[in-house]
Design a protein around this motif. Structure first.
Motif, PDB file in Angstrom:
ATOM      1  N   ALA A  72      -4.727 -69.648  14.717  1.00  0.00           N
ATOM      2  CA  ALA A  72      -3.528 -69.191  14.781  1.00  0.00           C
ATOM      3  C   ALA A  72      -3.682 -67.911  15.962  1.00  0.00           C
ATOM      4  N   GLN A  73      -4.613 -67.142  15.797  1.00  0.00           N
ATOM      5  CA  GLN A  73      -4.827 -66.063  16.938  1.00  0.00           C
ATOM      6  C   GLN A  73      -4.864 -66.835  18.267  1.00  0.00           C
TER       7      GLN A  73
ATOM      8  N   VAL B 159      -4.153 -69.746  19.410  1.00  0.00           N
ATOM      9  CA  VAL B 159      -3.002 -70.410  19.676  1.00  0.00           C
ATOM     10  C   VAL B 159      -1.945 -69.358  20.250  1.00  0.00           C
TER      11      VAL B 159
ATOM     12  N   LEU C  24      -3.908 -62.178   4.096  1.00  0.00           N
ATOM     13  CA  LEU C  24      -4.523 -63.420   4.216  1.00  0.00           C
ATOM     14  C   LEU C  24      -5.642 -63.867   3.133  1.00  0.00           C
TER      15      LEU C  24
ATOM     16  N   LEU D 167      -8.794 -71.382  10.097  1.00  0.00           N
ATOM     17  CA  LEU D 167      -7.450 -71.424  10.174  1.00  0.00           C
ATOM     18  C   LEU D 167      -6.733 -70.205  10.869  1.00  0.00           C
TER      19      LEU D 167
ATOM     20  N   LEU E 119      -5.182 -66.874   0.806  1.00  0.00           N
ATOM     21  CA  LEU E 119      -6.279 -68.003   1.219  1.00  0.00           C
ATOM     22  C   LEU E 119      -7.234 -68.040  -0.288  1.00  0.00           C
TER      23      LEU E 119
END
Lengths: 263, 317
Positions: free
Chosen positions: A133-134, A136, A111, A129, A115
């Motif tokens: 994601a985590q 979600v 990451l 972001l 990034l």
């Protein structure tokens, strides 16, 4: 019947563990307030000189953005997975569920490099972001369980009334599902606010965007043994989630316990 | 149903709209549109990094210059390098402190609570669960002071010394033998509340008659626990072990803040090595291999403990 002696022993056991549990907490508060003198200046020093005002603002921005995005995406995904029965829904659910057991340690290094290539290191987006994601991964799982618990007849009735799937979701199911949604919000708020590894790696250069836990670790680096100041800083960082916990304890406990039971 | 928004409107005849009608419950591919945003964020910021991490782990790369293909050598090193092997050993020690001891303590507490009506139980649970919601960094900063040379732990020990006991005070986190257990005990302090809360919820589901039957049979507290409470908590025990063991394996914040793996390598753990190898020693490929290994371990623990609970469940009628 339980004998008086056992009753006494039982109470003694509980008291001993309560004291052990409380001992560090009380100690930290006493130290931060310089008891018995009662001096709150350590909090003021940490807040201004320690830049905790900035750190707390950053954490507020990052947490609000992550939780808002995560909640909206999770509600939509959970709704589709739980009620719309589209082709591939089962496989998709398993894919998202797998995300619950991906440890941050396994993804944080790639990451960082990706990034950075995208110019998102040392920005709010760079920590929002990945944490969205985590959120979600958990949220889709959590909301799917709620939407599956909604009686079929209610969905049929909404459809017979001509409500589109979109209207049914936001006008019927979301208002009904406020307790489940609140639990999800409470948990993702806590996880995001408390997250340390992602900010540590992604926000490595710009102290203007540091979140509160990251700020605290830097603050500790600079004030190794000024424990009064450090304890005040630790309490400032912990306070928002603790306050929410004291009011919404049921949601924390229900979520953390049943969220763990995946089947 | 008060929220239905379409009062007074006649139901639309869906089948009349050329081909748009379908029986309720049939697949609705509009579902993909609802899932798409979540899936996109999830795929780009969680799944893709996982794949990339595995890819990185197959290279020797310092993070700056061109990497060179290394095959599985980073994994071989993860398993053979003495200092990395030691870090996985430390993680196992932490599993004892984070998972085994809290579950044992929680069993004692729950056994006590299930036999005696205790006033203030809700408050007790609130307090014991509180460390779960505090940022680990704050917990770590607090405990660093608690363990420090003039901190409360040594204060208590020096008071005991004045009463005639040996002087046990020391700089706990700087001591080669005691740093790891000291870190572990912080985990015990944090996780006990979680285990106890889980077990309390489970105990309330055990039928009271089972306890009454055991007491009529003359079972003491110990027998009663083994015969009634423990079997009734099998599922909760599996969840508690999974959550706490995973927390032990993923321990990063606490070690980073309190000891940075020291003194020497006494408290190095895999999660800390992921960070350390990538950003301090420039071994990005190796760091990713440790990260992937950790993910496999976490997955194995989750699947393994779950299976253990279920496997025994099937054996019961």
């Amino acid at each position: 019947m339980i004998s008086a002696r056992e009753r006494l022993a039982n109470h003694a056991i509980l008291v001993v563990f309560a004291v052990i549990a409380l001992f560090p907490m009380v100690g930290v508060v006493a130290r931060a307030l310089s008891l018995p003198d009662l001096d709150v200046s350590a909090f003021a020093d940490a807040w201004t000189d320690g830049h905790f005002a900035t750190y707390m603002r950053n954490s507020l921005i990052v947490t609000a953005a992550t939780v808002t995005a995560g909640t909206l995406l999770s509600i939509m995904a959970g709704y589709a997975l739980g009620t719309l029965a589209f082709r591939g829904a089962g496989a998709l659910f398993l894919l998202l569920l797998a995300g619950l057991s991906i440890p941050t340690e396994a993804v944080v290094i790639p990451l960082y490099f990706d990034l950075r290539s995208a110019g998102l290191d040392n920005t709010y987006a760079g920590v929002v972001l990945p944490q969205t994601a985590q959120s979600v991964a958990f949220g889709a799982f959590w909301m799917r369980a709620y939407f599956r618990s909604v009686p079929r007849s209610l969905l049929e009735a909404a459809r017979m009334d001509g409500a589109s799937s979109w209207t049914t979701l936001w006008r019927v199911l979301v208002p009904m599902g406020r307790p489940a949604i609140l639990t999800m919000i409470v948990l993702t708020t806590m996880w995001t606010w408390n997250e340390f590894l992602i900010p540590l790696v992604i926000l490595n250069a710009d102290d203007g965007v540091r979140t509160a836990p990251l700020g605290l670790s830097f603050f500790q680096g600079g004030h190794q043994t000024d424990y009064t100041l450090l304890m005040a800083g630790a309490l400032i960082v912990a306070a928002p989630v603790v306050v929410v916990y004291l009011f919404l304890q049921r949601h924390f406990i229900a979520g953390m316990l049943s969220g763990a039971i995946k089947e | 149903m008060r929220a239905l928004p379409t009062r007074g409107r006649p139901p639309r005849d869906r089948s009349a709209r050329g081909g748009g009608g379908r029986p309720p419950g049939a697949p609705r591919n509009v579902g993909w549109l609802y899932v798409a945003p979540a899936l996109a964020v999830y795929a780009v910021f969680l799944l893709w990094p996982l794949v990339r991490g595995f890819w990185f782990s197959l290279y020797d790369w310092d993070g700056l210059s061109e990497g060179t293909w290394a095959g599985l050598s980073n994994y071989a090193k993860t398993l053979s390098d003495p200092s990395l092997r030691a870090s996985f050993g430390h993680a196992l020690v932490l599993v004892v402190f984070y998972a085994v001891i809290p579950c044992l303590i929680a069993f004692v507490l729950v056994a006590v609570v299930s036999r005696t009506r205790v006033r203030g139980l809700a408050l007790f649970r609130t307090v014991l669960f509180l460390p779960q919601v505090v940022a680990m960094v704050a917990v770590a900063v607090a405990w660093q002071w608690v363990y420090s040379a003039d901190g409360p732990v040594n204060g208590v020990l020096r008071a005991l010394h004045r009463l005639g006991l040996p002087d046990w005070s020391r700089g706990w986190l700087g001591d080669f033998s005691f740093a790891l257990p000291a870190v572990g005990l912080v985990g015990t302090w944090v996780e006990t509340g979680l285990a106890m809360t889980l077990f309390l919820a489970g105990v309330q589901k055990i039928p009271r008659e089972l306890y009454e039957a055991a007491r009529i049979d003359g079972a003491g507290p110990f027998r009663e626990f083994l015969a009634v409470t423990l079997p009734g908590l099998r599922r909760e025990l599996a969840v508690a072990l999974t959550l706490t063991a995973v927390a032990a394996l993923r321990n990063f914040d606490l070690v980073y803040v309190t000891t940075k793996g020291g003194p020497g390598e006494a408290t190095k753990v895999p999660a800390y090595e992921v960070y350390n190898r990538a950003f301090n020693t420039g071994e990005v490929g190796l760091a990713c291999a440790i990260g992937v290994t950790l993910a496999v371990l976490v997955f194995a623990v989750t699947a393994g403990v779950g299976r253990l609970a279920e496997g025994r469940g099937e054996a019961r009628p």
